[in-house]
Design a protein around this motif. Structure first.
Motif, PDB file in Angstrom:
ATOM      1  N   SER A 376      37.927  52.821  76.814  1.00  0.00           N
ATOM      2  CA  SER A 376      37.683  51.632  75.992  1.00  0.00           C
ATOM      3  C   SER A 376      39.008  51.069  75.494  1.00  0.00           C
ATOM      4  CB  SER A 376      36.720  51.925  74.837  1.00  0.00           C
ATOM      5  OG  SER A 376      37.383  52.443  73.728  1.00  0.00           O
ATOM      6  N   GLU A 377      39.972  51.939  75.296  1.00  0.00           N
ATOM      7  CA  GLU A 377      41.301  51.471  74.906  1.00  0.00           C
ATOM      8  C   GLU A 377      41.980  50.754  76.081  1.00  0.00           C
ATOM      9  OE1 GLU A 377      42.539  51.239  72.110  1.00  0.00           O
ATOM     10  OE2 GLU A 377      44.703  51.151  72.310  1.00  0.00           O
ATOM     11  N   ALA A 378      41.820  51.279  77.271  1.00  0.00           N
ATOM     12  CA  ALA A 378      42.398  50.617  78.447  1.00  0.00           C
ATOM     13  C   ALA A 378      41.764  49.234  78.630  1.00  0.00           C
ATOM     14  CB  ALA A 378      42.190  51.479  79.691  1.00  0.00           C
ATOM     15  N   ILE A 379      40.483  49.150  78.387  1.00  0.00           N
ATOM     16  CA  ILE A 379      39.799  47.852  78.482  1.00  0.00           C
ATOM     17  C   ILE A 379      40.353  46.895  77.430  1.00  0.00           C
ATOM     18  CG2 ILE A 379      37.580  46.712  78.046  1.00  0.00           C
ATOM     19  CD1 ILE A 379      36.257  49.129  79.460  1.00  0.00           C
ATOM     20  N   ARG A 380      40.468  47.396  76.227  1.00  0.00           N
ATOM     21  CA  ARG A 380      41.019  46.559  75.155  1.00  0.00           C
ATOM     22  C   ARG A 380      42.405  46.051  75.517  1.00  0.00           C
ATOM     23  NH1 ARG A 380      44.378  46.626  70.892  1.00  0.00           N
ATOM     24  NH2 ARG A 380      45.158  48.701  71.387  1.00  0.00           N
ATOM     25  N   LEU A 381      43.218  46.922  76.069  1.00  0.00           N
ATOM     26  CA  LEU A 381      44.569  46.519  76.450  1.00  0.00           C
ATOM     27  C   LEU A 381      44.524  45.459  77.550  1.00  0.00           C
ATOM     28  CD1 LEU A 381      46.128  50.091  76.398  1.00  0.00           C
ATOM     29  CD2 LEU A 381      46.811  48.200  74.901  1.00  0.00           C
ATOM     30  N   MET A 382      43.646  45.647  78.525  1.00  0.00           N
ATOM     31  CA  MET A 382      43.519  44.652  79.602  1.00  0.00           C
ATOM     32  C   MET A 382      43.132  43.303  79.027  1.00  0.00           C
ATOM     33  SD  MET A 382      40.885  44.617  82.880  1.00  0.00           S
ATOM     34  CE  MET A 382      39.444  44.801  81.817  1.00  0.00           C
ATOM     35  N   VAL A 383      42.196  43.301  78.110  1.00  0.00           N
ATOM     36  CA  VAL A 383      41.757  42.042  77.503  1.00  0.00           C
ATOM     37  C   VAL A 383      42.901  41.417  76.698  1.00  0.00           C
ATOM     38  CG1 VAL A 383      40.183  41.018  75.815  1.00  0.00           C
ATOM     39  CG2 VAL A 383      39.328  42.717  77.438  1.00  0.00           C
ATOM     40  N   ASP A 384      43.601  42.240  75.961  1.00  0.00           N
ATOM     41  CA  ASP A 384      44.733  41.750  75.179  1.00  0.00           C
ATOM     42  C   ASP A 384      45.753  41.089  76.099  1.00  0.00           C
ATOM     43  OD1 ASP A 384      47.080  41.484  73.679  1.00  0.00           O
ATOM     44  OD2 ASP A 384      46.867  43.405  72.669  1.00  0.00           O
ATOM     45  N   VAL A 385      46.124  41.774  77.161  1.00  0.00           N
ATOM     46  CA  VAL A 385      47.134  41.243  78.084  1.00  0.00           C
ATOM     47  C   VAL A 385      46.631  39.979  78.777  1.00  0.00           C
ATOM     48  CG1 VAL A 385      48.413  41.722  80.222  1.00  0.00           C
ATOM     49  CG2 VAL A 385      48.198  43.507  78.473  1.00  0.00           C
ATOM     50  N   SER A 386      45.355  39.973  79.127  1.00  0.00           N
ATOM     51  CA  SER A 386      44.830  38.877  79.953  1.00  0.00           C
ATOM     52  C   SER A 386      44.696  37.571  79.181  1.00  0.00           C
ATOM     53  CB  SER A 386      43.458  39.264  80.523  1.00  0.00           C
ATOM     54  OG  SER A 386      43.577  40.403  81.340  1.00  0.00           O
ATOM     55  N   GLY A 387      44.254  37.637  77.947  1.00  0.00           N
ATOM     56  CA  GLY A 387      44.076  36.424  77.152  1.00  0.00           C
ATOM     57  C   GLY A 387      42.619  36.120  76.885  1.00  0.00           C
ATOM     58  N   GLY A 388      42.388  35.143  76.009  1.00  0.00           N
ATOM     59  CA  GLY A 388      41.063  34.885  75.455  1.00  0.00           C
ATOM     60  C   GLY A 388      40.012  34.407  76.442  1.00  0.00           C
ATOM     61  N   PHE A 389      40.414  33.893  77.588  1.00  0.00           N
ATOM     62  CA  PHE A 389      39.416  33.375  78.534  1.00  0.00           C
ATOM     63  C   PHE A 389      38.551  34.460  79.159  1.00  0.00           C
ATOM     64  CE2 PHE A 389      41.401  29.024  79.015  1.00  0.00           C
ATOM     65  CZ  PHE A 389      40.263  28.355  78.590  1.00  0.00           C
ATOM     66  N   VAL A 390      38.818  35.714  78.812  1.00  0.00           N
ATOM     67  CA  VAL A 390      37.895  36.765  79.242  1.00  0.00           C
ATOM     68  C   VAL A 390      36.495  36.476  78.714  1.00  0.00           C
ATOM     69  CG1 VAL A 390      37.423  39.248  79.152  1.00  0.00           C
ATOM     70  CG2 VAL A 390      39.783  38.427  79.246  1.00  0.00           C
ATOM     71  N   SER A 391      36.430  35.787  77.573  1.00  0.00           N
ATOM     72  CA  SER A 391      35.114  35.692  76.935  1.00  0.00           C
ATOM     73  C   SER A 391      34.313  34.442  77.226  1.00  0.00           C
ATOM     74  CB  SER A 391      35.248  35.813  75.428  1.00  0.00           C
ATOM     75  OG  SER A 391      35.723  34.614  74.892  1.00  0.00           O
ATOM     76  N   ASP A 392      34.934  33.312  77.431  1.00  0.00           N
ATOM     77  CA  ASP A 392      34.107  32.097  77.432  1.00  0.00           C
ATOM     78  C   ASP A 392      34.540  31.089  78.495  1.00  0.00           C
ATOM     79  OD1 ASP A 392      36.481  31.182  76.309  1.00  0.00           O
ATOM     80  OD2 ASP A 392      35.726  31.466  74.288  1.00  0.00           O
ATOM     81  N   LEU A 393      34.918  31.629  79.607  1.00  0.00           N
ATOM     82  CA  LEU A 393      35.325  30.777  80.720  1.00  0.00           C
ATOM     83  C   LEU A 393      34.117  29.983  81.209  1.00  0.00           C
ATOM     84  CD1 LEU A 393      38.014  30.606  82.316  1.00  0.00           C
ATOM     85  CD2 LEU A 393      36.979  32.135  83.981  1.00  0.00           C
ATOM     86  N   PRO A 394      34.284  28.682  81.402  1.00  0.00           N
ATOM     87  CA  PRO A 394      33.163  27.898  81.948  1.00  0.00           C
ATOM     88  C   PRO A 394      32.704  28.450  83.300  1.00  0.00           C
ATOM     89  CG  PRO A 394      34.862  26.446  81.080  1.00  0.00           C
ATOM     90  CD  PRO A 394      35.420  27.840  81.036  1.00  0.00           C
ATOM     91  N   SER A 395      31.447  28.217  83.584  1.00  0.00           N
ATOM     92  CA  SER A 395      30.839  28.712  84.825  1.00  0.00           C
ATOM     93  C   SER A 395      31.410  28.001  86.043  1.00  0.00           C
ATOM     94  CB  SER A 395      29.336  28.454  84.750  1.00  0.00           C
ATOM     95  OG  SER A 395      28.730  28.698  85.988  1.00  0.00           O
ATOM     96  N   ASP A 396      31.398  28.694  87.169  1.00  0.00           N
ATOM     97  CA  ASP A 396      31.748  28.040  88.437  1.00  0.00           C
ATOM     98  C   ASP A 396      30.883  26.802  88.660  1.00  0.00           C
ATOM     99  OD1 ASP A 396      33.678  29.864  88.949  1.00  0.00           O
ATOM    100  OD2 ASP A 396      32.620  30.878  90.583  1.00  0.00           O
ATOM    101  N   ARG A 397      29.677  26.838  88.167  1.00  0.00           N
ATOM    102  CA  ARG A 397      28.781  25.677  88.315  1.00  0.00           C
ATOM    103  C   ARG A 397      29.356  24.465  87.576  1.00  0.00           C
ATOM    104  NH1 ARG A 397      23.880  28.945  88.668  1.00  0.00           N
ATOM    105  NH2 ARG A 397      23.907  29.514  90.855  1.00  0.00           N
TER     106      ARG A 397
END
Lengths: 478, 478, 478, 478
Positions: A376-397
């Motif tokens: 869960s810490e590795a996931i948190r770090l990945m999200v931290d590094v990647s940036g906020g669009f992990v959560s609410d990126l518009p759909s491909d549609r």
């Protein structure tokens, strides 16, 4: 017979007629259901790699039992080399599929049964080992995938199997017949049960006198009458069904609850029946093997997560940020810790009475304790590094929508030289790896609860010798 | 010649006449100085165990070089088995002495030199390897202990060796003569320099063109003219001097600063001189080996700490406290993590050009990163479990005082069945293991700073393959 | 009478004639013993700052009880402002002395007694509160320092006071006389007992029927007959005695074990005697206050540690290293977390029946839980940032030695513009703050064991309302 | 005008005609779209509680500006009490909705603007403050919800706004007209933009000479022409759409990307335009306020998580498991740490030139640093305590299926006295709180990246005074 290709594997599943439900409906075509297919594809990767020249040596070995080449997922280890291969195969596959490939649990059952049936027979003169060996030949010759039915639903956790108000809360024998037994109960979290040919059932806990009906090990085809697969929900489960925003475009995971609604098991598929004092050993062996399997595949999954984080640093223009590089190092460190402890568990393995090799349980559990906390810490770090669009990126549609698609593509662009589509795809993959419940919850609860790993490491440690060492240095005699 | 007994080792040191200072005074009788003797005893344990039947197989092997039995601390590894033995020997010794045994650094130099001298010779046609081999034979035949002179004092850390205002801040050649070289500079943190027969010097960092005078490797006896041992202070250093309240009644550690005040080194003891591009390799090899050594001995030390904590639970009447048991599990987990990663680093080792085997650096550094962070946590847990008397236990002298001794013994009593003296002794050992600076600071800075371990793990990781795996799953081509 | 100057404080201690032992010898001149004096100086700082114009407003307030200016360390809080001042005074002092100033425990006893004596009187019609108020006036008028005698030695921890084989393992009444009581037992870890004028004794745990003799609160002068101070060892205790390599050149800490060898206490100094059901409240109040005191002073100590780390970065030439700056940020974060939680505990305080204000216990314990875990981490970070010379820096005596002093000064030099002496001094301070046991062990065990803090936070939390909130969101009725 | 009821709030949103897209389709009826409605309901709770007698005092206060009762979410703080109320209101609401209530960001903009517009005016004689005050009256009188448009999409992160290839990657002025300005760009992660009446835009970073077009603050209605809401995906977003397996049966969160496709802003809604040197202050003020808001609501959310974990312990029969209780304590500790640091930030606030009160930024960021790391840990603990069914619980649709519903209910039963439906509901809530991306990712990236919080805490700390304190203790002059 012999090693199956990926295609043959999928076709073999197509021949089976399991009873399965999902979202309130009966599912008849398993392999073409997009959600289940994504899981089947992950298991199919274990067949695919076995046929790729660059991975064949890793994946395929010769079985001393049938004297033919077999996939390593059908082979109880008969050497240190085999134990080591377990870890390397799993790391490769975890990295290849970026999620759970779902074929390790069956192998872990085979490993455990090959040790414990021998031990039971030695004590009781039973013939479980011979039966199991025949079953194992069948599995090897047909390159079958098996699934581990271990985790009973358990009802009231403060009560043992026989103390439950409803006696069916642990799988048990309800009838003994001349030709076999009838069993009832349910097993939860049956990762990939429909991607498997066989369901192998083991007890989920130590048992005592009076629990004989629960001291059970057996195997049945996944489409045997009375067996029901109720596919549970996971957090991103509609993505594959919708065929959109999948993130991992190839693979996924699903976890049914398996109900044994008075299932008949012929005697030649029964590998333990009533020997309560061996339930504990069966669980321990299985758990040790399975916790080690996790260390391999999860380090491979972190490898994907590291790759995704580094790629997004490239795409976002943050590749030179020192603090992000530090976080990637923290991720690498976690992957290598899981891997190192698991590898050592293999290298320090020992031969058991049956000839099967067993791993060092302390080191295997040391790895799993890290997994339970550090994934869960590795996931948190990945999200931290990647940036906020992990959560609410518009759909491909939305991106395809003629009114706003071009605007979204304009504004979601990162560095100039990378197509916006690639950045979006990589964020979607990160979302999948971070937020998909079927896989991430197994970081915590797979192979038993975190407390179980801790209890094991304490029980298996020689604490007396440590006390003795301290007393010698302190100058205390005796 | 041949394997030395513990007594022969100590007598051999007595023959040497090093220049040493401590607390402002010149020390002439090294082996009978109680503070230094406690450190010498720790190294002596590497001789003692080699002569004990139960540990001989672990400690002694046959050298292919001299074809005689040798102590493993004089043997560069020529097989995976040798690499694995490194870890197991160190864990055993860490456990046996409960502190640093101080003999690993010399071995780590021997390992590194056996690889790098060969590589230099291959490029330049030099004869370092042959010289080194002669030196190694001498070490093996006489069962000598060597010390690693690696850590230069460094002056202003933002400047390279040649940029320093005082050019002596890194050890360097000040004169090249026909019969050898004259070197000047200082090496800090020279654990056990007076317990060693030989001082092996390696460069402390990567170098570049212009730094030729600093690209140096050589060996000199610890009592060679111009070499000064300035024994620094550690937190409990007066305990051995006073002969009271030592905690660890057998062993301790001390760390001089070594000053090379124009020391002459004959050419047959010079193993690198000017080949700047190999400085980096020399440091990397040494560091990898030495960081792994830590993983072995520190897991052994945690074993002592676990033993001490569990014993105090017995003595205090807290053996059944669940929360304390959880903390002991946390300690066990840390010990096994260090051990597992280090073992895996050995098992995954590879043969180098010279025939010497080298470990997996990523796994070795993974272990060291844990050490740098988790040893202090293990200490904290030990103190937590043990109780507050770690800090302010009355002196044994008070316990012997006729006016208050009986009162102190009355009030320091724990559970009825344990003599109060034993409880006191065990608390004193915990104090030693928790609060002794010479050993505990090396958890953090031994084998290079924590950042160095992190930089190494990142540089040695194949990040491109991880990116590629992520892109494949995300559906990104190329 | 009235506020004492630092000098008056020290002279007032000189007038007392306590019975004290250290390292096996009776100490008669307390204030001139260099080890004890360093501790007394730390407490003296609480007097010194009160007389410095820039800190007077912080340290001095008017007592409503005697209507005179008093040092805040003699004042039970009668407002939120007073509660807040507790934290700020302690942070300032922790920062000023870089160790424990040793005057908080007495205040924490005064706070607790001012609440609980009132509550006992309300129930039993006793006159403890009036007695206590007289005592408090005496303390305020004479600006006295008091010490908290709370931690009984406890014997076998699995047994209650009355179950011990030796009934003296908890301080108890052995005789009730017309003019007072006679008490026996011992209190451990009596930080600064000889720097105090008065010893205030409270029970160390909750008690039950049958434990009446242990339900005791009282105060006696530190030199009352029968009271013995046995000064325990700490890791750097000989440094002050030798007058060399002290690190913190001004202040230190010492922790005697206090033996009550049949001590007479007149009734007007008895504040609880037999009311077993109030023992729990007394402990809880005291513990909450004292755990909060820690949050203040320890954040002040971390401030010093941050300052030392940053200064060594300047001195070593590493001021621009990003990874070191990150570690300093981790240290700052820990200091502010302790401080923030403690401050909030004050601001959220409430008025008790007696008129004294009490803090929020959950927030105070939240701070202490961080201290118990994070102070050792802050120390580790400081050592990491500072470098390896924390452990084995040569003695100042070596630096003064004419044969090697100039060489050591040459080689211990850091950046050019900083005198080598300053770098050495700062390393020595870091050694003191990292490795001195009397102070660092209190990070873990001060104010009760870490588990005690956790149990408190759980017990004081309204878990039912949290369950209710979750049920509402899940759609579960009732 | 005046305080709105929940119903009035929802009806007021119904009157607006925003341009919104989701999953490739234009959404016209916002308030009746089940996914968006769940978010609107969360914001509606801020209206609902204001009208509930038991919470009215907490939620409603009198505005000195309009001299009427207002909801606290429209009130820049004019006292310490107001600052403290911020935290308590947010904790209550976080607990009430178990997710993000989405109304804090607008308030944090109002707070920031009330300080900074005053400061700009003072320097430039502009009239931003007067304009803003009119806008604020409008917000207060109509009890409006506002949204913070802060986070620009940023393009290539290694480049500043003016260096981007596409100049629109930061919102900027494309035309200055007599009646107002035209702006272009996009803001990401616009939590609750469709639940708001107004969108307030602030710059996202410090700016410099040449960036004048980007130095912008303004407000527009959410349905202003040219403004497009592109609602992104979150991990459980189809659950509300399907009306099944929602977990939190009342509330959810959604986060559009907001595109300013040449949006006209009249001058009276422009609060900064070109004053580049104030961009930094605007961001800092907003960030500090917003990071503090998180500390309140997230501690409230952890409260729900604690409640869910404890309830599942009751339901599973594990209420007495000591190791699970320890994990709940770890959760409580995290909640109280966030809360304590945030509260202290309020209590230690100061009055700014404009009369608005500002919080202590170090303490606010100390809280946020914990959130960024510890919320994922709190989630992990909740999942650990709850058990494996967090991941793959069968759908409510399966439970309603006549063929297998009764079997699932049989086998999902926990302790006898709790209806199986309740256990299922609680697991579903845990799944929601653990695996919903829109809310959990904000733990990490909300209020700026974790690194931003760390940089802030370092910059705002007085490091010189800490160095000075250390030097004094070390005996270093000057």
């Amino acid at each position: 017979m012999g090693l199956k290709t990926k295609q043959e594997y999928i076709e073999s599943l197509r021949q089976m007629k399991p009873t399965a439900y999902m979202f309130g409906e009966k599912i008849t075509n398993i392999v073409d259901n997009p959600r289940l297919r994504a899981g089947i594809e992950a298991t199919a990767a274990t067949y695919e790699l076995a046929s790729m020249p660059e991975y064949r040596d890793l994946m395929v070995t010769r079985s001393p039992l049938i004297n033919e080449p077999v996939n390593r997922f059908t082979l109880p280890p008969s050497s240190i080399e085999d134990l080591v291969a377990r870890v390397k195969v799993n790391r490769k596959l975890g990295n290849w599929v970026g999620t759970c490939h779902q074929r390790c649990t069956g192998l872990d059952c085979l490993c455990s049964l090959s040790i414990v049936t021998y031990d039971i027979d030695r004590k009781y003169g039973t013939e479980y080992s011979a039966r199991f060996t025949e079953f194992l030949k069948h599995v090897q010759k047909n390159d079958l995938t098996a699934n581990a039915g271990v985790t009973d639903v358990k009802g009231d956790r403060s009560l043992g199997p026989g103390e439950q108000k409803d006696k069916d809360m642990y799988v048990h024998v309800v009838e003994r017949r001349e030709d076999g037994i009838v069993v009832r109960g349910a097993k939860a979290h049956q990762t990939g049960s429909l991607s498997s040919h066989e369901i192998i059932v083991l007890p989920t806990r130590a048992l005592r006198k009076g629990d004989e009906d629960y001291a059970l090990a057996f195997a049945v085809p996944q489409d045997t009458p009375g067996l029901i697969h109720a596919i549970g929900r996971s957090s991103l489960d509609t993505r594959e069904l919708d065929g959109c925003d999948m993130g991992n475009i190839r693979y996924s995971k699903y976890c049914p609850t398996l109900i044994f609604n008075d299932v008949f098991v012929p005697w030649d598929r029964v590998f333990m029946c009533g020997e309560v004092e061996f339930a504990s050993e069966m669980v321990l062996r299985f758990s040790a093997f399975h916790r080690q399997s996790h260390g391999g595949c999860k380090s491979g999954k972190i490898d994907c997560m590291i790759g995704a984080a580094l790629t997004l640093m490239d795409y976002n223009g943050t590749a030179k940020a020192g603090h992000l590089k530090q976080k990637v190092i923290d991720m690498i460190h976690r992957a290598e810790t899981l891997y190192g402890c698991c590898l050592a568990a293999s290298y320090e393995g020992k031969k058991e009475n049956s000839g099967t090799y067993f791993i060092d349980t302390v080191l295997a559990n040391a790895s799993k304790i890290h997994e339970g906390k550090e994934l869960s810490e590795a996931i948190r770090l990945m999200v931290d590094v990647s940036g906020g669009f992990v959560s609410d990126l518009p759909s491909d549609r939305d991106l395809e929508n003629p009114e706003i698609g071009h605007l979204l593509k304009k504004y979601l662009k990162g560095v100039d030289e990378v197509p916006v589509e690639n950045r979006i795809k990589m964020y979607r993959l990160v979302e999948k790896m971070a937020m998909e419940s079927a896989d991430t919850i197994s970081d915590i609860h797979g192979g038993g609860s975190p407390e179980a790993h801790r209890v094991t490491i304490f029980r298996e440690t020689d604490t007396e010798s440590k006390k003795k060492a301290a007393k010698r240095l302190a100058g205390i005699e005796g």
